[in-house]
Design a protein around this motif. Structure first.
Motif, PDB file in Angstrom:
ATOM      1  N   LYS A 216       0.609  -1.225  -0.130  1.00  0.00           N
ATOM      2  CA  LYS A 216       0.001  -0.258  -0.074  1.00  0.00           C
ATOM      3  C   LYS A 216       1.147   0.946   0.051  1.00  0.00           C
ATOM      4  O   LYS A 216       1.019   1.867  -0.751  1.00  0.00           O
ATOM      5  CB  LYS A 216      -0.900  -0.237   1.297  1.00  0.00           C
ATOM      6  N   TYR A 217       1.905   1.933   0.995  1.00  0.00           N
ATOM      7  CA  TYR A 217       2.625   2.262   0.497  1.00  0.00           C
ATOM      8  C   TYR A 217       3.585   2.751  -0.754  1.00  0.00           C
ATOM      9  O   TYR A 217       3.643   3.454  -1.195  1.00  0.00           O
ATOM     10  CB  TYR A 217       3.696   2.027   2.026  1.00  0.00           C
ATOM     11  N   GLY A 218       4.110   1.550  -0.945  1.00  0.00           N
ATOM     12  CA  GLY A 218       5.213   1.731  -2.178  1.00  0.00           C
ATOM     13  C   GLY A 218       4.360   2.074  -3.161  1.00  0.00           C
ATOM     14  O   GLY A 218       4.378   3.080  -3.774  1.00  0.00           O
ATOM     15  N   THR A 219       2.670   1.490  -3.593  1.00  0.00           N
ATOM     16  CA  THR A 219       2.152   1.654  -4.393  1.00  0.00           C
ATOM     17  C   THR A 219       1.654   3.249  -4.583  1.00  0.00           C
ATOM     18  O   THR A 219       1.409   3.768  -5.343  1.00  0.00           O
ATOM     19  CB  THR A 219       0.520   0.805  -4.220  1.00  0.00           C
ATOM     20  N   ALA A 220       1.468   3.539  -3.132  1.00  0.00           N
ATOM     21  CA  ALA A 220       0.691   4.996  -2.724  1.00  0.00           C
ATOM     22  C   ALA A 220       1.912   6.015  -3.291  1.00  0.00           C
ATOM     23  O   ALA A 220       2.035   7.899  -3.858  1.00  0.00           O
ATOM     24  CB  ALA A 220       0.365   5.266  -1.679  1.00  0.00           C
ATOM     25  N   TYR A 221       3.247   6.029  -2.862  1.00  0.00           N
ATOM     26  CA  TYR A 221       4.593   6.119  -3.096  1.00  0.00           C
ATOM     27  C   TYR A 221       4.690   6.426  -4.731  1.00  0.00           C
ATOM     28  O   TYR A 221       5.427   7.977  -5.280  1.00  0.00           O
ATOM     29  CB  TYR A 221       5.718   5.775  -2.154  1.00  0.00           C
ATOM     30  N   MET A 222       4.804   5.255  -5.186  1.00  0.00           N
ATOM     31  CA  MET A 222       4.929   6.015  -7.024  1.00  0.00           C
ATOM     32  C   MET A 222       4.307   6.706  -7.431  1.00  0.00           C
ATOM     33  O   MET A 222       4.527   6.945  -8.414  1.00  0.00           O
ATOM     34  CB  MET A 222       4.963   4.686  -6.926  1.00  0.00           C
ATOM     35  N   LEU A 223       2.578   6.317  -7.076  1.00  0.00           N
ATOM     36  CA  LEU A 223       1.844   7.329  -7.789  1.00  0.00           C
ATOM     37  C   LEU A 223       1.832   8.593  -7.448  1.00  0.00           C
ATOM     38  O   LEU A 223       1.870   9.737  -8.567  1.00  0.00           O
ATOM     39  CB  LEU A 223       0.651   6.687  -7.057  1.00  0.00           C
ATOM     40  N   THR A 224       2.771   8.995  -5.750  1.00  0.00           N
ATOM     41  CA  THR A 224       2.827  10.349  -5.607  1.00  0.00           C
ATOM     42  C   THR A 224       3.844  10.631  -6.327  1.00  0.00           C
ATOM     43  O   THR A 224       4.163  11.905  -7.228  1.00  0.00           O
ATOM     44  CB  THR A 224       3.058  10.728  -4.667  1.00  0.00           C
ATOM     45  N   GLU A 225       5.934  10.049  -7.055  1.00  0.00           N
ATOM     46  CA  GLU A 225       6.013  10.557  -7.612  1.00  0.00           C
ATOM     47  C   GLU A 225       6.336  10.905  -9.321  1.00  0.00           C
ATOM     48  O   GLU A 225       6.745  11.584  -9.724  1.00  0.00           O
ATOM     49  CB  GLU A 225       7.273   9.377  -7.073  1.00  0.00           C
ATOM     50  N   THR A 226       4.954   9.831  -9.527  1.00  0.00           N
ATOM     51  CA  THR A 226       5.315  10.294 -10.762  1.00  0.00           C
ATOM     52  C   THR A 226       4.039  11.238 -11.404  1.00  0.00           C
ATOM     53  O   THR A 226       4.237  12.003 -12.562  1.00  0.00           O
ATOM     54  CB  THR A 226       3.883   8.831 -11.460  1.00  0.00           C
ATOM     55  N   LYS A 227       3.136  11.050 -10.546  1.00  0.00           N
ATOM     56  CA  LYS A 227       2.340  12.659 -10.362  1.00  0.00           C
ATOM     57  C   LYS A 227       3.157  13.956 -10.543  1.00  0.00           C
ATOM     58  O   LYS A 227       2.935  15.234 -11.197  1.00  0.00           O
ATOM     59  CB  LYS A 227       1.212  13.060  -9.165  1.00  0.00           C
TER      60      LYS A 227
END
Length: 246
Positions: A216-227
């Motif tokens: 969960k944390y990893g997926t959310a982190y990658m989403l924020t970095e992509t944005k």
């Protein structure tokens, strides 16, 4: 102060709503809901300024670890929460946690309170000193239905409405956040200290429901970095001065 130690294997499956509806009667026929079922779980992850812990975790190393503050539902400063280290080594999950009030836990993590007097407290204290300056990095929230085997070592949880935020990083705030998925998904986690029961493995095989590596944390982190990268690219292409520098 209560201490908790767990050692188990964890398997994760991302379910569509119809798959969840299919598997639920099977789970209810063998397991009972536990005391945390029906809770909105909050996990506040601590990390370095460069997000070292989650960046390492995403690389899927043989060994990884995280530090988080967790509650089962909304809390006030005097309510009890769990401060825990979660480690994974060669596919086995080790979780060591202590129970403190939210106020005590935050004060300890901020360096304003002495280390809790226990073995786990000292381990967490060492973790903080080893990584240096750790601070709240991201809050993950989700609604959980949880089942457990009576007198056994099997636990199965279903997490829905997984959401996250990078502001208001405290367990005492509201339970809102940005949804992690664009369409409805339920994360099923199977946690066991032994082999999975035959009725479950048969069902998963027949329905072609496969394990996934998911954080969960990893997926959310990658989403924020992509944005962030997309926003930087948009600013660059919309700024005439920056365009002339190419």
């Amino acid at each position: 102060m209560n201490l908790h130690v767990f050692k188990r294997t964890e398997y994760k499956y991302l379910l569509r709503p119809e798959q969840y509806e299919e598997i639920l009667p099977l789970i209810e026929a063998h397991l009972e809901q536990d005391r945390f079922s029906g809770s909105t779980i909050q996990s506040l992850y601590y990390d370095t300024e460069s997000r070292l812990l989650i960046r390492r975790s995403i690389e899927k190393p043989e060994y990884k670890e995280k530090l988080r503050l967790r509650s089962y539902g909304p809390v006030r400063p005097d309510d009890l929460v769990f401060l825990e280290i979660k480690k994974k080594y060669q596919g086995i999950v080790y979780k060591r946690r202590i129970e403190l009030s939210e106020r005590e836990a935050v004060s300890f993590l901020n360096g304003q309170r002495a280390c809790p007097d226990s073995q786990i407290g000292r381990e967490i204290n060492w973790f903080l000193h080893f990584y240096g300056s750790l601070s709240p990095s991201m809050l993950i929230l989700y609604d959980r239905i949880a089942y457990a085997e009576k007198g056994g070592g099997l636990r199965i949880t279903f997490d829905s409405r997984i959401r996250f935020r990078e502001e208001r990083l405290a367990l005492t705030c509201e339970l809102d956040g940005k949804e992690l998925f664009d369409e409805e998904r339920i994360l099923m986690e199977v946690k066991s200290d032994s082999a999975l029961p035959l009725y479950l493995t048969r069902f998963l095989s027949e329905k072609r429901i496969f394990r996934t590596g998911f954080s969960k944390y990893g997926t959310a982190y990658m989403l924020t970095e992509t944005k962030k990268k997309e926003e930087q690219l948009w600013k660059k292409h919309s700024n005439p001065f920056l365009q002339n520098q190419r």
